[in-house]
Design an enzyme around this catalytic site. Structure first.
Site, PDB file in Angstrom:
ATOM      1  N   THR A   1      41.479 -38.733 -33.216  1.00  0.00           N
ATOM      2  CA  THR A   1      40.250 -38.164 -33.731  1.00  0.00           C
ATOM      3  C   THR A   1      40.593 -37.017 -34.664  1.00  0.00           C
ATOM      4  O   THR A   1      41.676 -36.429 -34.588  1.00  0.00           O
ATOM      5  CB  THR A   1      39.360 -37.643 -32.590  1.00  0.00           C
ATOM      6  OG1 THR A   1      40.037 -36.561 -31.936  1.00  0.00           O
ATOM      7  CG2 THR A   1      39.060 -38.736 -31.588  1.00  0.00           C
TER       8      THR A   1
ATOM      9  N   GLU B   1      36.593 -43.732 -31.114  1.00  0.00           N
ATOM     10  CA  GLU B   1      36.672 -44.231 -29.737  1.00  0.00           C
ATOM     11  C   GLU B   1      35.997 -45.586 -29.543  1.00  0.00           C
ATOM     12  O   GLU B   1      36.144 -46.204 -28.485  1.00  0.00           O
ATOM     13  CB  GLU B   1      36.027 -43.216 -28.787  1.00  0.00           C
ATOM     14  CG  GLU B   1      36.748 -41.889 -28.701  1.00  0.00           C
ATOM     15  CD  GLU B   1      36.307 -40.865 -29.742  1.00  0.00           C
ATOM     16  OE1 GLU B   1      36.529 -39.670 -29.538  1.00  0.00           O
ATOM     17  OE2 GLU B   1      35.731 -41.275 -30.787  1.00  0.00           O
TER      18      GLU B   1
ATOM     19  N   LYS C   1      19.561 -24.501 -30.524  1.00  0.00           N
ATOM     20  CA  LYS C   1      18.719 -24.213 -29.369  1.00  0.00           C
ATOM     21  C   LYS C   1      17.942 -22.930 -29.633  1.00  0.00           C
ATOM     22  O   LYS C   1      18.509 -21.840 -29.669  1.00  0.00           O
ATOM     23  CB  LYS C   1      19.544 -24.074 -28.091  1.00  0.00           C
ATOM     24  CG  LYS C   1      18.685 -24.049 -26.820  1.00  0.00           C
ATOM     25  CD  LYS C   1      19.524 -24.212 -25.574  1.00  0.00           C
ATOM     26  CE  LYS C   1      18.641 -24.398 -24.356  1.00  0.00           C
ATOM     27  NZ  LYS C   1      19.432 -24.604 -23.112  1.00  0.00           N
TER      28      LYS C   1
ATOM     29  N   TRP D   1      15.308 -27.578 -28.230  1.00  0.00           N
ATOM     30  CA  TRP D   1      16.327 -28.108 -29.129  1.00  0.00           C
ATOM     31  C   TRP D   1      15.726 -28.497 -30.475  1.00  0.00           C
ATOM     32  O   TRP D   1      14.653 -29.107 -30.547  1.00  0.00           O
ATOM     33  CB  TRP D   1      16.995 -29.339 -28.513  1.00  0.00           C
ATOM     34  CG  TRP D   1      17.778 -29.053 -27.276  1.00  0.00           C
ATOM     35  CD1 TRP D   1      17.445 -29.397 -25.993  1.00  0.00           C
ATOM     36  CD2 TRP D   1      19.025 -28.355 -27.177  1.00  0.00           C
ATOM     37  NE1 TRP D   1      18.409 -28.966 -25.119  1.00  0.00           N
ATOM     38  CE2 TRP D   1      19.393 -28.320 -25.818  1.00  0.00           C
ATOM     39  CE3 TRP D   1      19.871 -27.764 -28.124  1.00  0.00           C
ATOM     40  CZ2 TRP D   1      20.557 -27.723 -25.370  1.00  0.00           C
ATOM     41  CZ3 TRP D   1      21.034 -27.168 -27.684  1.00  0.00           C
ATOM     42  CH2 TRP D   1      21.371 -27.150 -26.320  1.00  0.00           C
TER      43      TRP D   1
END
Length: 543
Positions: free
Chosen positions: A182, A325, A435, A440
């Site tokens: 990654t 992934e 936040k 959110w």
């Protein structure tokens, strides 16, 4: 009662031998500074010779074979010779910082690295810090320093010349075939290890009508770097179905991409959204009529960009969702028969999502840090978790295990909603959510609206500290060339945004920047923006 079918391992050897036997006449084209054009038959012979060379280099049976290369035919040879001979292909990201490269090479235990000569200035300084690398094989791509050390450094063409062709056999389909790290937006890069089985199944998926319907008569252009999630699987899917492959080598500029599409009659082109943004200004200067689709991934494609390609060139941008992934396809935005009857605006709305979760992938969304599963109603949001035959279960030698839950669900780190028919809508990354006052705010939703403004090239939303609300959103905007950055323009953009989102989602401030920082694979790097504006003083924040 067991079924009575033969138990034959699915391996990359099967893809290789099928291409060798059935599609030996099809082409592999490399553009750029050292152009080449040869057939799958020629390629197969060289892959077998390279397999023998790997044996004679004295590599261990499951050696990690590093590649430090652009997109070209020799890289494709390594894509097959390494795993077909039982080794593990390890594609090294040429855009990482030296410290990250050093970490990855040592962590993976690479024994040899195949590198383009033009990239040696990036590799040479770290070799003394990677003692496990016994040899570097140099691929001459037309520029770079001359290497005369014949022990540590070998020439690629001399290495394979005259070798007897190797015979390949893989008995265990779960054997490691390739690995990719990654890009390391947080902490050290993490290694994902693909198996022969997962790679074979993912290649078959790409030939399905539920993804891009890759077929024998296609001519895909692989702009997505070959160090990024196996170039989204195209180097394996194309030989499987016999599609001729086109590689850009090191020149991936908009003009070079457009010229390649025109000259080589490319039917499918694959790249991150910034590639298609770069092509837009010169769209009408080239004959791109051979294209049937553009494929995008890595980050969300702005709705406005999809609309411009549709309106100006009648071209569809198919975007999917995936990760290193996930090999990487987890969902794909191809409209079904019922969606094709929708009005144009509704079709654009669908195209701007992650598309349908593909067969072979099971998904759920849960409240973060819980096992509370949320409904598929396109409203409830939560962390996206997935299972599937080409989904990673854990990282290679992880510093902190825990990629998957106890029940085997891989934690993606993406916040998403899923519609009743399985359309995936990515709301944000867990670390990129803002936040504010305990609620959110989706940075992705606000960014997509901003990038529909005719004067905006790029936009990113980050949270900055606020004494009352904890965080409030700051808009970081890149204007198109020729647009003047003024206070009046800031106000105009915020007024454009205001009626389209909840009032409390509206950014408290807007800053013009030269460019949104990118990761090594072209994704927005909001980490850098958060660091830049960590001490930002919002208007009224003293209240």
């Amino acid at each position: 009662m067991d079924g009575l079918m033969q138990r034959v391992p699915l391996s990359i050897v099967d893809i290789f031998e099928h291409a060798e036997r059935m599609h030996s006449h099809k082409e592999i084209i490399t553009r750029g500074p050292s152009p080449s054009r040869y057939t799958y038959g020629d390629w197969a012979q060289r892959v077998r010779q390279l397999g023998t060379a790997l044996d004679q280099l004295g590599l261990s049976a499951d050696a990690r074979v590093g590649t430090f290369c652009w997109n070209h035919a020799q890289h494709l040879e390594l894509y097959f010779a390494a795993p077909c001979s039982g080794r593990v292909l390890h594609t090294l990201n040429i855009r990482l910082f030296p410290e990250q490269l050093e970490y990855i090479i040592n962590h993976a235990d690479d024994e040899v690295i195949f590198a383009d000569r033009s990239l040696l200035p990036l590799l040479l300084p770290i070799l003394e810090k990677t003692p496990g690398v016994r040899q570097v094989v140099v691929i001459d791509d037309g520029s770079g320093p001359e290497i005369v050390d014949g022990e540590k450094f070998l020439d690629y063409e001399q290495l394979i010349a005259g070798r007897e062709p190797a015979q390949f056999t893989i008995e265990d389909e779960n054997q490691a075939a390739a690995m990719c790290y990654t890009s390391g937006t947080t902490g050290n890069p993490k290694g994902v290890v693909y198996s022969h089985r997962s790679t074979y199944l993912h290649a078959m998926l790409m030939t399905s009508t539920v993804t891009i319907s890759l077929a024998e008569d296609d001519r895909p252009l692989v702009i997505v770097p070959m160090f990024h999630a196996n170039a989204w699987g195209m180097p394996y899917a194309a030989p499987l179905c016999g599609a001729s492959l086109v590689f850009p080598a090191s020149d991936m500029s908009p003009a070079a991409n457009a010229q390649t599409i025109q000259d080589e009659k490319v039917t499918i082109a694959m790249g991150v959204p910034t590639i298609w943004q770069g092509l837009l200004p010169i769209l009408e200067q080239y004959d791109l009529s051979s294209l049937r689709a553009l494929c995008a991934g890595g980050s969300a494609v702005p709705r406005g960009l999809i609309k411009e390609y549709r309106d100006r060139a009648n071209l569809h941008i198919y975007q999917g969702w995936g990760m290193t992934e996930t090999s990487p396809i987890g969902s794909m935005g191809r409209a079904g028969s019922s969606e094709q009857a929708l009005d144009p605006d509704a079709q654009l709305d669908l195209a701007a999502t992650g598309g349908y979760i593909v067969p072979g992938v099971t998904a759920r969304i849960v409240e973060p840090d819980t096992e509370n599963v949320q409904p598929w109603d396109d409203e409830a949001t939560g962390e996206l978790q997935i299972k599937g035959a080409w989904i990673a279960s854990e990282y290679y030698k992880p510093e902190k295990p825990g990629l998957s839950t106890a029940g085997g669900w891989m934690r993606t780190g993406d916040i998403a909603a899923i519609g009743p028919r399985g359309v995936l809508r990515i709301v944000d990354r867990t670390k990129d959510l803002v936040k504010s006052g305990g609620e959110w705010i989706s940075s992705v939703d606000v960014e997509n609206i901003l990038m529909a403004h005719p004067d905006i090239k790029e936009a990113a939303i980050v949270g900055v500290p606020h004494p009352k609300w904890t965080e409030r959103p700051l808009a970081c905007v890149v204007l198109k060339d020729g647009v003047e950055a003024t206070e009046a323009k800031k106000q105009e953009i915020l007024e454009f945004l205001a009626p389209q989102i909840a009032k409390w989602w509206l950014p408290d401030a807007l800053e013009f920047i030269d460019e949104v920082p990118k990761t090594s694979v072209g994704k927005f790097s909001k980490k850098d923006l958060r660091q830049r504006y960590a001490d930002y003083a919002l208007p009224g924040s003293e209240a």
